[in-house]
Write a protein that holds these residues in place. Structure first.
Motif, PDB file in Angstrom:
ATOM      1  N   GLY A   1     -12.252  33.518  -6.225  1.00  0.00           N
ATOM      2  CA  GLY A   1     -12.094  32.095  -6.545  1.00  0.00           C
ATOM      3  C   GLY A   1     -10.959  31.488  -5.741  1.00  0.00           C
ATOM      4  N   LEU A   2     -11.299  30.587  -4.810  1.00  0.00           N
ATOM      5  CA  LEU A   2     -10.291  29.933  -3.953  1.00  0.00           C
ATOM      6  C   LEU A   2     -10.274  28.434  -4.248  1.00  0.00           C
ATOM      7  CD1 LEU A   2     -11.340  31.772  -0.664  1.00  0.00           C
ATOM      8  CD2 LEU A   2      -9.418  32.353  -2.141  1.00  0.00           C
ATOM      9  N   SER A   3      -9.248  27.730  -3.802  1.00  0.00           N
ATOM     10  CA  SER A   3      -9.237  26.269  -3.955  1.00  0.00           C
ATOM     11  C   SER A   3     -10.102  25.660  -2.864  1.00  0.00           C
ATOM     12  CB  SER A   3      -7.819  25.721  -3.841  1.00  0.00           C
ATOM     13  OG  SER A   3      -7.003  26.248  -4.853  1.00  0.00           O
ATOM     14  N   ASP A   4     -10.916  24.698  -3.264  1.00  0.00           N
ATOM     15  CA  ASP A   4     -11.869  24.054  -2.353  1.00  0.00           C
ATOM     16  C   ASP A   4     -11.177  22.926  -1.587  1.00  0.00           C
ATOM     17  OD1 ASP A   4     -13.970  22.774  -1.142  1.00  0.00           O
ATOM     18  OD2 ASP A   4     -15.180  22.553  -2.966  1.00  0.00           O
ATOM     19  N   GLY A   5     -11.167  23.035  -0.275  1.00  0.00           N
ATOM     20  CA  GLY A   5     -10.522  22.024   0.563  1.00  0.00           C
ATOM     21  C   GLY A   5     -11.073  20.618   0.350  1.00  0.00           C
ATOM     22  N   ALA A   6     -12.317  20.521  -0.112  1.00  0.00           N
ATOM     23  CA  ALA A   6     -12.919  19.198  -0.338  1.00  0.00           C
ATOM     24  C   ALA A   6     -12.052  18.383  -1.306  1.00  0.00           C
ATOM     25  CB  ALA A   6     -14.333  19.353  -0.886  1.00  0.00           C
ATOM     26  N   HIS A   7     -11.434  19.066  -2.271  1.00  0.00           N
ATOM     27  CA  HIS A   7     -10.587  18.349  -3.237  1.00  0.00           C
ATOM     28  C   HIS A   7      -9.289  17.858  -2.600  1.00  0.00           C
ATOM     29  CE1 HIS A   7     -12.721  21.146  -6.294  1.00  0.00           C
ATOM     30  NE2 HIS A   7     -13.454  20.077  -6.025  1.00  0.00           N
ATOM     31  N   PHE A   8      -8.952  18.391  -1.440  1.00  0.00           N
ATOM     32  CA  PHE A   8      -7.728  18.001  -0.725  1.00  0.00           C
ATOM     33  C   PHE A   8      -8.062  16.989   0.375  1.00  0.00           C
ATOM     34  CE2 PHE A   8      -4.751  21.505  -2.038  1.00  0.00           C
ATOM     35  CZ  PHE A   8      -5.652  22.262  -2.775  1.00  0.00           C
ATOM     36  N   GLY A   9      -9.339  16.588   0.420  1.00  0.00           N
ATOM     37  CA  GLY A   9      -9.778  15.679   1.475  1.00  0.00           C
ATOM     38  C   GLY A   9     -10.160  16.404   2.745  1.00  0.00           C
ATOM     39  N   ALA A  10     -10.418  17.724   2.666  1.00  0.00           N
ATOM     40  CA  ALA A  10     -10.753  18.499   3.862  1.00  0.00           C
ATOM     41  C   ALA A  10     -11.916  19.455   3.565  1.00  0.00           C
ATOM     42  CB  ALA A  10      -9.525  19.282   4.333  1.00  0.00           C
TER      43      ALA A  10
ATOM     44  N   SER B   1       0.826  -1.213   0.000  1.00  0.00           N
ATOM     45  CA  SER B   1       0.000   0.000   0.000  1.00  0.00           C
ATOM     46  C   SER B   1       0.861   1.263   0.000  1.00  0.00           C
ATOM     47  CB  SER B   1      -0.945  -0.005   1.197  1.00  0.00           C
ATOM     48  OG  SER B   1      -0.212   0.126   2.391  1.00  0.00           O
ATOM     49  N   ILE B   2       0.210   2.359  -0.398  1.00  0.00           N
ATOM     50  CA  ILE B   2       0.872   3.664  -0.513  1.00  0.00           C
ATOM     51  C   ILE B   2       0.265   4.607   0.524  1.00  0.00           C
ATOM     52  CG2 ILE B   2       1.254   5.642  -2.049  1.00  0.00           C
ATOM     53  CD1 ILE B   2       0.943   3.695  -4.433  1.00  0.00           C
ATOM     54  N   ALA B   3       1.116   5.230   1.333  1.00  0.00           N
ATOM     55  CA  ALA B   3       0.617   6.140   2.369  1.00  0.00           C
ATOM     56  C   ALA B   3       0.579   7.576   1.849  1.00  0.00           C
ATOM     57  CB  ALA B   3       1.520   6.069   3.599  1.00  0.00           C
ATOM     58  N   VAL B   4      -0.583   8.206   2.014  1.00  0.00           N
ATOM     59  CA  VAL B   4      -0.756   9.592   1.590  1.00  0.00           C
ATOM     60  C   VAL B   4      -1.300  10.403   2.770  1.00  0.00           C
ATOM     61  CG1 VAL B   4      -1.912  11.151  -0.041  1.00  0.00           C
ATOM     62  CG2 VAL B   4      -1.239   8.852  -0.787  1.00  0.00           C
ATOM     63  N   PRO B   5      -0.474  11.267   3.353  1.00  0.00           N
ATOM     64  CA  PRO B   5      -0.980  12.125   4.426  1.00  0.00           C
ATOM     65  C   PRO B   5      -2.047  13.078   3.874  1.00  0.00           C
ATOM     66  CG  PRO B   5       1.424  12.066   4.404  1.00  0.00           C
ATOM     67  CD  PRO B   5       0.967  11.436   3.133  1.00  0.00           C
ATOM     68  N   THR B   6      -3.063  13.367   4.689  1.00  0.00           N
ATOM     69  CA  THR B   6      -4.111  14.300   4.265  1.00  0.00           C
ATOM     70  C   THR B   6      -4.273  15.413   5.301  1.00  0.00           C
ATOM     71  OG1 THR B   6      -5.817  12.975   5.329  1.00  0.00           O
ATOM     72  CG2 THR B   6      -5.429  12.570   2.986  1.00  0.00           C
ATOM     73  N   PRO B   7      -4.721  16.615   4.936  1.00  0.00           N
ATOM     74  CA  PRO B   7      -5.124  17.016   3.595  1.00  0.00           C
ATOM     75  C   PRO B   7      -3.961  16.912   2.609  1.00  0.00           C
ATOM     76  CG  PRO B   7      -4.782  18.949   4.983  1.00  0.00           C
ATOM     77  CD  PRO B   7      -4.698  17.762   5.883  1.00  0.00           C
ATOM     78  N   ALA B   8      -4.304  16.676   1.329  1.00  0.00           N
ATOM     79  CA  ALA B   8      -3.257  16.443   0.337  1.00  0.00           C
ATOM     80  C   ALA B   8      -3.511  17.248  -0.931  1.00  0.00           C
ATOM     81  CB  ALA B   8      -3.212  14.959  -0.022  1.00  0.00           C
ATOM     82  N   TYR B   9      -2.426  17.654  -1.567  1.00  0.00           N
ATOM     83  CA  TYR B   9      -2.505  18.217  -2.918  1.00  0.00           C
ATOM     84  C   TYR B   9      -3.268  17.176  -3.767  1.00  0.00           C
ATOM     85  CZ  TYR B   9      -0.631  19.397  -7.564  1.00  0.00           C
ATOM     86  OH  TYR B   9      -0.499  19.692  -8.890  1.00  0.00           O
TER      87      TYR B   9
ATOM     88  N   THR C   1       7.164  18.078   1.116  1.00  0.00           N
ATOM     89  CA  THR C   1       7.943  18.915   2.023  1.00  0.00           C
ATOM     90  C   THR C   1       8.661  20.020   1.269  1.00  0.00           C
ATOM     91  OG1 THR C   1       9.814  18.931   3.566  1.00  0.00           O
ATOM     92  CG2 THR C   1       9.735  17.078   2.057  1.00  0.00           C
ATOM     93  N   PRO C   2       8.384  21.288   1.541  1.00  0.00           N
ATOM     94  CA  PRO C   2       7.391  21.837   2.451  1.00  0.00           C
ATOM     95  C   PRO C   2       5.986  21.322   2.115  1.00  0.00           C
ATOM     96  CG  PRO C   2       8.823  23.577   1.626  1.00  0.00           C
ATOM     97  CD  PRO C   2       9.163  22.356   0.863  1.00  0.00           C
ATOM     98  N   TYR C   3       5.145  21.296   3.155  1.00  0.00           N
ATOM     99  CA  TYR C   3       3.851  20.641   3.024  1.00  0.00           C
ATOM    100  C   TYR C   3       2.805  21.535   2.355  1.00  0.00           C
ATOM    101  CZ  TYR C   3       0.373  17.144   3.933  1.00  0.00           C
ATOM    102  OH  TYR C   3      -0.565  16.173   3.747  1.00  0.00           O
ATOM    103  N   ASN C   4       2.211  21.011   1.294  1.00  0.00           N
ATOM    104  CA  ASN C   4       1.093  21.691   0.641  1.00  0.00           C
ATOM    105  C   ASN C   4      -0.114  20.781   0.730  1.00  0.00           C
ATOM    106  OD1 ASN C   4      -0.644  23.185  -1.036  1.00  0.00           O
ATOM    107  ND2 ASN C   4       0.118  22.152  -2.872  1.00  0.00           N
ATOM    108  N   PRO C   5      -1.226  21.220   1.333  1.00  0.00           N
ATOM    109  CA  PRO C   5      -1.519  22.566   1.801  1.00  0.00           C
ATOM    110  C   PRO C   5      -1.062  22.781   3.254  1.00  0.00           C
ATOM    111  CG  PRO C   5      -3.457  21.214   2.109  1.00  0.00           C
ATOM    112  CD  PRO C   5      -2.403  20.320   1.504  1.00  0.00           C
ATOM    113  N   GLY C   6      -0.962  24.026   3.642  1.00  0.00           N
ATOM    114  CA  GLY C   6      -0.634  24.373   5.032  1.00  0.00           C
ATOM    115  C   GLY C   6       0.709  25.065   5.148  1.00  0.00           C
ATOM    116  N   GLY C   7       1.671  24.648   4.297  1.00  0.00           N
ATOM    117  CA  GLY C   7       2.957  25.340   4.275  1.00  0.00           C
ATOM    118  C   GLY C   7       3.901  24.984   5.401  1.00  0.00           C
TER     119      GLY C   7
END
Ligand SMILES: Cc1ncc(COP(=O)(O)O)c(C=O)c1O
Length: 375
Positions: free
Chosen positions: A339-348, A106-114, A162-168
């Motif tokens: 127009g902002l990026s929707d967190g739903a697409h990042f899992g948030a 399996s592949i680990a993906v931290p969320t929220p994620a790009y 790293t640096p972490y997107n989103p959140g910085g």
């Protein structure tokens, strides 16, 4: 360079601006900057276009020198020429890496994620394990503890950003070492997306490439970097995977074979000019971005219902908009002209991402509109 200069991108087929075409919506979403690239890049592209043969092209010695010099100067990282594999994009890079994982792994993906991170495992027909990150002391925390709590034993790849997107979040040496040690103990490959490495907003922080931590870290890390975010040239399509481990590099190149196109000649040319001559421009843009960050963060933090995080890196502010009490915060601000990026697409869902890499006047107008819209 006058970054206050309004930038009219009409007629350039800009993804960021065409999205809300014919509507009065200020686009502060996709991650490119409304600033002219370094002049040296434009000069190099114009010069190259004067030769009318646009044939198959190799990366030049000057490009390699530019990349190796940049890694050494900015990150104290000694990269060797043969470690560099050119690819047309960083998203391409992590999708290739996902294909190195075995069927039962399996592949680990931290969320929220790009968002493209969330698609990579599925694209490779592999299982994805998400790692829910939380906000600690005003920043998204990614460390050994959270990985230990969520990674099953069959995880063989960590998609690290790293640096972490989103959140910085700018990962500290301790955080990175903990992550690398854990991956070492569990034999997990690290795909380290460092596309935002040069965009450090914190005055005191420094980006540390994961692979530069130790020989052991380098042996299990595929680093993805690009001049695209740094010098605002994402449309030129040039990125690279940096892989010291020869066997791993061969596996990566085998997975690319016959599918991934060569980088185009303008991509190479722009990257070369940016890495060799873009230093003074980069210094200036960071000063401008830092001021925009502080200004935007201050105003957003004062708006009822919004809880922004102060980014240590990236030109993107990640904010919790659930306090607004509206069902769809992205749609709400869009209706109110931003127009902002929707967190739903990042899992948030309920979160938003704001891109502050634009002239101050445009940023101010967007923040005025948001301020008028919030209850
Ligand atoms: C973390 C991250 N990786 C990759 C990309 C895009 O990379 P590329 O355009 O080279 O595919 C972005 C763009 O926003 C990003 O934020």
């Amino acid at each position: 360079m006058d970054f206050d200069q309004p930038m009219d991108r009409t007629g350039t087929s800009s993804l960021k601006w065409e999205w809300f075409k014919d509507r009065d919506v200020l686009p502060l979403w996709v991650a490119d900057m409304d600033f002219a690239a370094p002049e040296a890049v434009t000069t190099a592209l114009v010069r190259r276009s004067h030769h009318p043969v646009y044939g198959y092209t190799l990366p030049s010695d000057a490009l390699y020198e530019g990349i190796l010099g940049h890694m050494k100067r900015y990150f104290h990282w000694e990269v060797k020429r043969e470690w560099v594999v050119f690819i047309p994009g960083v998203v391409t890079g992590f999708n290739i890496v996902a294909r190195l994982v075995g069927e039962a792994e399996s592949i680990a993906v931290p969320t929220p994620a790009y968002p493209p991170f969330l698609a990579a495992a599925k694209n490779a027909q592999r299982e994805m394990v998400t790692v829910p990150l939380s906000v600690e002391n005003g920043r998204i925390a990614i460390n050994r503890t959270v990985l230990e709590a969520h990674l099953p034993l069959n995880t063989k790849l960590l998609m690290l950003c790293t640096p972490y997107n989103p959140g910085g979040t700018l990962l500290t040496r301790e955080e990175l070492s903990g992550i690398v040690d854990f991956c070492q103990e569990r034999d997990i490959l690290i795909c380290s997306d460092e596309i935002h490495a040069d965009l450090v907003m914190s005055e005191t922080g420094r980006h540390i490439p994961t692979a530069s931590l130790s020989p052991a870290a380098s042996a299990r890390t595929i680093t993805l970097m690009a001049p695209s975010k740094t010098f605002n040239i994402p449309g030129l399509g040039c990125a690279m995977a940096i892989i010291e481990n020869e066997a791993l590099r061969t596996r990566f190149q085998d997975a690319m074979a016959g599918i991934v196109p060569y980088v185009n000649l303008m991509g190479y040319e722009g990257a070369m000019a940016a890495y060799i001559h873009g230093g003074p421009w980069l210094k200036e843009v960071i000063t401008y971005l830092r001021a925009n960050r502080d200004y935007a963060f201050g105003r957003l933090a004062a708006m009822a219902g919004l809880s922004p995080l102060l980014p240590e890196a990236t030109y993107l502010i990640w904010m919790d908009a659930r306090g607004l009490g509206v069902k769809d915060p992205a749609a709400f601000f869009e209706e109110n002209g931003v127009g902002l990026s929707d967190g739903a697409h990042f899992g948030a869902p309920g979160w938003l991402r704001l891109n502050f890499a634009c002239p101050r006047a445009l940023l101010t107008e967007a923040l005025d509109r948001m301020e008028r819209a919030v209850p």
